[in-house]
Design a protein around this motif. Sequence first.
Motif, PDB file in Angstrom:
ATOM      1  N   ALA A   1      49.631  42.566  73.295  1.00  0.00           N
ATOM      2  CA  ALA A   1      50.857  42.021  72.709  1.00  0.00           C
ATOM      3  C   ALA A   1      51.505  42.956  71.707  1.00  0.00           C
ATOM      4  O   ALA A   1      52.703  42.853  71.432  1.00  0.00           O
TER       5      ALA A   1
ATOM      6  N   GLY B   1      57.648  42.399  77.572  1.00  0.00           N
ATOM      7  CA  GLY B   1      56.344  41.878  77.201  1.00  0.00           C
ATOM      8  C   GLY B   1      55.211  42.584  77.923  1.00  0.00           C
ATOM      9  O   GLY B   1      55.400  43.179  78.986  1.00  0.00           O
TER      10      GLY B   1
ATOM     11  N   ASP C   1      49.233  38.781  78.641  1.00  0.00           N
ATOM     12  CA  ASP C   1      49.516  37.354  78.683  1.00  0.00           C
ATOM     13  C   ASP C   1      48.903  36.681  77.459  1.00  0.00           C
ATOM     14  O   ASP C   1      48.305  37.339  76.599  1.00  0.00           O
ATOM     15  N   ASP C   2      49.072  35.380  77.360  1.00  0.00           N
ATOM     16  CA  ASP C   2      48.605  34.663  76.178  1.00  0.00           C
ATOM     17  C   ASP C   2      47.334  33.871  76.450  1.00  0.00           C
ATOM     18  O   ASP C   2      47.056  32.865  75.794  1.00  0.00           O
TER      19      ASP C   2
ATOM     20  N   ASN D   1      59.701  47.102  72.832  1.00  0.00           N
ATOM     21  CA  ASN D   1      60.166  45.813  72.344  1.00  0.00           C
ATOM     22  C   ASN D   1      60.753  44.924  73.431  1.00  0.00           C
ATOM     23  O   ASN D   1      60.582  43.708  73.417  1.00  0.00           O
ATOM     24  N   SER D   2      61.432  45.524  74.390  1.00  0.00           N
ATOM     25  CA  SER D   2      62.214  44.720  75.337  1.00  0.00           C
ATOM     26  C   SER D   2      61.382  44.077  76.432  1.00  0.00           C
ATOM     27  O   SER D   2      61.848  43.171  77.116  1.00  0.00           O
TER      28      SER D   2
ATOM     29  N   ARG E   1      59.060  42.172  69.079  1.00  0.00           N
ATOM     30  CA  ARG E   1      57.800  41.840  69.740  1.00  0.00           C
ATOM     31  C   ARG E   1      56.643  42.689  69.218  1.00  0.00           C
ATOM     32  O   ARG E   1      55.496  42.213  69.127  1.00  0.00           O
TER      33      ARG E   1
ATOM     34  N   THR F   1      57.377  37.949  64.422  1.00  0.00           N
ATOM     35  CA  THR F   1      57.770  36.875  65.337  1.00  0.00           C
ATOM     36  C   THR F   1      56.873  35.652  65.163  1.00  0.00           C
ATOM     37  O   THR F   1      57.333  34.521  65.303  1.00  0.00           O
TER      38      THR F   1
ATOM     39  N   TYR G   1      52.838  49.599  83.640  1.00  0.00           N
ATOM     40  CA  TYR G   1      53.830  49.035  82.708  1.00  0.00           C
ATOM     41  C   TYR G   1      54.922  50.062  82.390  1.00  0.00           C
ATOM     42  O   TYR G   1      56.125  49.768  82.471  1.00  0.00           O
TER      43      TYR G   1
END
Length: 479
Positions: free
Chosen positions: A60, A68, A71-72, A65-66, A429, A435, A95
């Motif tokens: 994370a 993600g 995952d959470d 920044n733009s 982010r 955030t 990525y």
Amino acid sequence: MADFETDYLVIGAGAVGLAFVDTMLDEDPDCHITIVDMHDKPGGHWNDAYSFVALHQPSAFYGVNSMGFGDDVVDGYGPNKGLFPLANGAEISAYFSHLVNRRFLPSGRVSYHPLSEYLGKGKFKSILSGQETTVKIRRKTVDATFYKTSVPATHKRQYGVAEGTPIAIPGELPDLWMRGDDLPGHYVIVGAGKTAMDTGVWLLEAGVDPDAITWICPRDSWLINRRYTQPGPDFFEDVIANQIAQLKAAGASATGDEMFEKLGQDGYMLRIDESVKPEMFHYATISEGEVELLRKIKNVVRHGRVTSLEPGKMVFQNDTEEAVAKDALFIDCTATAVPFTEQRVHGPQFRGDTIVLQPLHVPLVTFSSALTAFLEANFEDDETKNKLGIPAPLTDTPNTYPLGMLTNFMNRGAWSQNPKISAWLSKARLDPTGTTVAKMMAEGDTRLAAMGGFQEAIAVGIPGLQRLAVAAREEHEDR
């Protein structure tokens, strides 16, 4: 005569350079950016890393920044159990390739030149063809190579290796299965940093008996407990407790070493061997599960740096010799992520027609780079930008750490007083807490009460950091 024109020429398509470009595209909709890089794909040193490499920190906090990353859902097994996942090298490379191919290039505002060597003064050449290209730079050159990251696959060994000595780099270990029954009877890890730790964990999880592993450890290291670096509201109280503990430890300590001892007693900092005083700190972050695994390796050799290797023998800088099995495979893990000699060469980031990307909040290098782009796009003169973004020195030892920590707090204080930056941080982010705090405030989350001890901690911690930073500056200058 120039072949084409650009507003910004960025040297390096690693994580730092890409984070800068990403934010510039959002903050300055009219600018054109050219990227020059020696690799054939974006991602910098990740292209050269060993296959089982993974981020130290949660995904994370990494990337741009733009877009993600990760995952959470926390890991449910393995040494990182209960914590947010760490992206591996393949995921990181994918990525960055996705970022360039799906966002940068389709924008029509980015020109990307892989397999190219920058020659200076707006010139670069193709590594394969030798063809040179000249670019007219309308605004600035952006140097994204300050960190000079090296990995075992690219660095030059600083010790001798006799002919016939079995030696490998970590990236070659997953191919050992191809050797059939012709496998090493013993493994020797050479190096003390996170690469060596990753290699130890990999060997143990692959089923190698701990007694079949020897670890050459020139310096033991303090390690950040990953439990206190997690994103999101569920870990917020732990994150704040860690920050408060660091401030209080700084206020109550005469040296950085003493500060780390206090943090180690409370579990905020970790070490592999509790009986050995660590001399090194490079911001390596680790889980308690990984530490538990590494403690199974009992054959740890502490004679300083190795000077030469030969079949069955290791020679150290004090001429001490140690024997191992003749068929022992030495694994070179001695690359330095950021050579300390380069860490000293700090100066302002904004230098007229050049920007030298450096850490503004150590060790968050991509966040720092994105913030630098925000400063470039939203403030007029170099003096203002440099006051809002003071480079923080990376650290080599516990005693040099307080200087970086103090710089972090100085920068954070300046950002909190600037409405433009504060608004950006609340949506950034890559900022570990911005955030999260904004979300928790909007929801009236009662866990924000954890911040209640911050003012008291700052009252004792900042003077302590200032005192410790004086000694830290002297140690930095001596290197």
